[in-house]
Design a protein around this motif. Structure first.
Motif, short mmCIF file in Angstrom:
data_model
loop_
_atom_site.label_atom_id
_atom_site.label_comp_id
_atom_site.label_asym_id
_atom_site.label_seq_id
_atom_site.Cartn_x
_atom_site.Cartn_y
_atom_site.Cartn_z
N TYR A 28 -17.64 -5.75 -2.19
CA TYR A 28 -18.06 -7.61 -2.64
C TYR A 28 -17.57 -8.03 -0.82
N ARG A 29 -15.91 -7.51 0.04
CA ARG A 29 -16.16 -7.51 0.96
C ARG A 29 -16.92 -7.77 2.56
N ASP A 30 -17.61 -6.25 2.32
CA ASP A 30 -18.70 -5.97 3.32
C ASP A 30 -19.89 -5.99 3.49
N ILE A 52 -5.10 -15.21 9.64
CA ILE A 52 -3.57 -15.24 9.08
C ILE A 52 -3.74 -14.07 7.58
N GLY A 53 -3.14 -13.16 7.75
CA GLY A 53 -3.26 -12.46 6.65
C GLY A 53 -4.83 -11.44 6.63
N CYS A 54 -4.27 -10.91 8.16
CA CYS A 54 -5.95 -10.01 8.48
C CYS A 54 -5.75 -8.60 8.15
N GLY A 55 -4.69 -8.49 6.79
CA GLY A 55 -5.39 -6.94 6.30
C GLY A 55 -4.70 -5.64 7.12
N GLU A 56 -5.88 -4.82 7.63
CA GLU A 56 -5.94 -3.61 8.40
C GLU A 56 -7.08 -4.11 9.55
N HIS A 58 -9.68 -5.58 9.51
CA HIS A 58 -11.61 -5.19 9.93
C HIS A 58 -12.28 -6.72 10.55
N ASN A 59 -11.81 -7.67 9.40
CA ASN A 59 -12.82 -8.79 9.28
C ASN A 59 -12.38 -9.33 11.27
N THR A 60 -10.12 -9.71 11.58
CA THR A 60 -10.33 -9.51 12.63
C THR A 60 -10.77 -8.73 13.99
N VAL A 73 -1.65 -11.94 12.25
CA VAL A 73 -0.66 -11.63 11.65
C VAL A 73 -0.73 -11.19 10.15
N ASP A 74 0.12 -10.67 9.44
CA ASP A 74 0.31 -10.52 8.72
C ASP A 74 2.00 -10.29 8.15
N ILE A 75 1.76 -9.85 6.71
CA ILE A 75 3.44 -9.99 6.07
C ILE A 75 3.71 -9.01 5.46
N SER A 76 2.95 -7.97 5.46
CA SER A 76 3.16 -6.40 5.44
C SER A 76 3.36 -5.71 6.19
N PRO A 78 2.47 -1.92 6.91
CA PRO A 78 1.81 -0.92 6.77
C PRO A 78 0.86 -1.71 7.04
N PHE A 79 0.47 -3.24 6.67
CA PHE A 79 -0.94 -3.65 7.42
C PHE A 79 -0.73 -4.04 9.01
N ALA A 80 0.43 -4.28 9.06
CA ALA A 80 -0.05 -5.01 10.81
C ALA A 80 -0.34 -3.66 11.45
N ALA A 99 4.08 -11.18 9.83
CA ALA A 99 4.88 -12.99 9.85
C ALA A 99 4.24 -13.38 8.52
N SER A 100 4.62 -14.06 7.78
CA SER A 100 4.21 -14.65 6.56
C SER A 100 3.91 -16.32 7.78
N ALA A 101 3.15 -16.06 6.37
CA ALA A 101 2.00 -17.77 7.05
C ALA A 101 2.76 -19.02 6.68
N LEU A 102 3.09 -18.48 5.83
CA LEU A 102 4.96 -19.86 6.08
C LEU A 102 5.53 -19.72 7.46
N ALA A 116 -8.49 -17.09 7.87
CA ALA A 116 -7.76 -16.58 6.99
C ALA A 116 -9.00 -16.01 6.08
N PHE A 117 -8.75 -14.67 5.86
CA PHE A 117 -10.19 -14.48 4.79
C PHE A 117 -8.72 -13.93 3.95
N MET A 118 -9.56 -14.21 2.79
CA MET A 118 -8.75 -14.19 1.42
C MET A 118 -7.10 -13.26 1.47
N SER A 119 -6.99 -13.90 2.43
CA SER A 119 -5.22 -14.21 2.19
C SER A 119 -4.44 -15.81 1.78
C1 SAM Z 1 -6.58 -9.77 0.05
S1 SAM Z 1 -6.32 -8.99 1.67
C2 SAM Z 1 -6.63 -9.73 2.47
C3 SAM Z 1 -6.84 -9.11 4.33
C4 SAM Z 1 -7.78 -8.71 5.07
N1 SAM Z 1 -7.72 -10.32 5.46
C5 SAM Z 1 -9.03 -8.45 5.19
O1 SAM Z 1 -9.98 -9.57 4.31
O2 SAM Z 1 -9.79 -7.60 4.94
C6 SAM Z 1 -4.69 -10.55 0.92
C7 SAM Z 1 -3.66 -10.08 2.29
O3 SAM Z 1 -2.94 -11.31 2.81
C8 SAM Z 1 -1.54 -11.10 3.16
N2 SAM Z 1 -0.56 -11.36 3.52
C9 SAM Z 1 -0.28 -11.92 1.93
N3 SAM Z 1 0.86 -12.99 1.77
C10 SAM Z 1 0.88 -13.50 2.80
C11 SAM Z 1 2.06 -14.31 3.85
N4 SAM Z 1 3.02 -14.87 3.45
N5 SAM Z 1 1.75 -14.53 5.21
C12 SAM Z 1 0.36 -13.34 5.89
N6 SAM Z 1 -0.21 -12.48 5.24
C13 SAM Z 1 -0.07 -12.72 3.54
C14 SAM Z 1 -1.82 -9.37 2.63
O4 SAM Z 1 -0.40 -8.33 3.23
C15 SAM Z 1 -3.19 -8.50 2.60
O5 SAM Z 1 -2.96 -7.94 3.82
#
Ligand code: SAM
Length: 263
Positions: A28-30, A52-56, A58-60, A73-76, A78-80, A99-102, A116-119
């Motif tokens: 669905y993403r791709d 914001i919340g870049c995951g692995e 791909h979209n960035t 930035v990503d909060i996790s 392993p994703f970063a 970092a957290s988006a907050l 911010a893709f799905m984050s």
């Molecule tokens: C559904 S994934 C989307 C990943 C990426 N943006 C993509 O489209 O493939 C949601 C992402 O948001 C990150 N995330 C969740 N809460 C977050 C926060 N408070 N601050 C930053 N990133 C956060 C997760 O670690 C995860 O990588």
């Protein structure tokens, strides 16, 4: 549940997510969500952007291919790490902070735009997340983000199918119930058993906010609504990739672009 608790859940699901997303199973993403997001994105050539919340990542990287200078930035962790390195050895390193988006580690008015893709949907503090994104935008800069569609991704959600298995509707309910936040286990539906082998299912929160809450949070953050999208597969794509044909039944995703007023 707060953003840090959600972050801890993402931390545990990051490896399986990266493996399956990079294996091409986030269809669905791709195939639908990201292509339409990029179609809606204004020209970003030469601009400074934050994902914001870049995951692995791909979209960035896809946004960077459009000529923007991207930071993410990503909060996790392993994703970063995965986002920084990319997929192939020759991939250029992406600057990614943990970092957290907050609590974005940037001064006010640093970026021309943010994505911010799905984050943002994963952050219980919806209003604070939008305020923080707005803070780091320069006056006149925009935020474009995607979320699960608040009108179809409700706490009660049941697929209604024809006897031949074709999806015809989605039964939705409990639309106004934003709490408690549910934790759900799942895999990308396109991932076959052999791809799932050895991986634990994602264990992630499903945070529902009403459409009115999203829109008011944007306005309360001082941002101006500018453009919307509801991605859907066209005829050609449905024929080639029937696994995304159900995006035509109800809107699965919502895209919003909003802008910080010029000074
Ligand atoms: C559904 S994934 C989307 C990943 C990426 N943006 C993509 O489209 O493939 C949601 C992402 O948001 C990150 N995330 C969740 N809460 C977050 C926060 N408070 N601050 C930053 N990133 C956060 C997760 O670690 C995860 O990588």
């Amino acid at each position: 549940m707060d953003h840090l608790e959600v972050g801890a859940l993402w931390q545990r699901s990051a490896q399986a997510w990266t493996c399956l997303a990079r294996g091409g199973f986030d269809v669905y993403r791709d195939l639908v969500n990201t292509p339409e997001f990029l179609e809606m994105l204004p020209d970003v050539q030469g601009q400074q952007g934050l994902d914001i919340g870049c995951g692995e990542g791909h979209n960035t990287r896809l946004v960077r291919e459009r000529g923007a200078s991207m930071t993410a930035v990503d909060i996790s962790l392993p994703f970063a790490r995965a986002a920084r390195a990319g997929v192939a050895d020759q991939d250029e390193v992406l600057p990614v902070g943990i970092a957290s988006a907050l609590e974005l580690p940037f001064a006010d008015a640093t970026f021309d735009f943010a994505t911010a893709f799905m984050s943002l949907q994963d952050i219980p503090e919806t209003e604070l997340a939008l305020q923080e994104a707005g803070r780091v935008l320069r006056p006149g800069g925009f935020l474009q983000f995607s979320i699960c569609h608040p009108c179809s991704d409700t706490p009660h959600r049941k697929h209604v199918r024809n006897p031949d298995g074709t999806e015809v509707a989605i039964e939705i309910g409990r639309y106004f119930e934003e709490d408690p936040i549910e934790i759900v286990e799942w895999f990308f539906s396109a991932a076959p058993p052999e791809a799932r082998e050895g991986l634990d299912p994602f264990r992630l929160p499903r945070i529902h906010r009403t459409l009115a809450r999203w829109l008011n949070a944007i306005l309360d953050a001082g941002l101006v609504l500018e453009r919307f999208g509801e991605p859907v597969a066209d005829d050609e794509l449905c024929t080639a990739r029937p696994e995304v044909a159900d995006t035509r039944v109800v809107p699965y995703f919502l895209h919003i672009r909003c802008r910080k007023p010029s000074a």
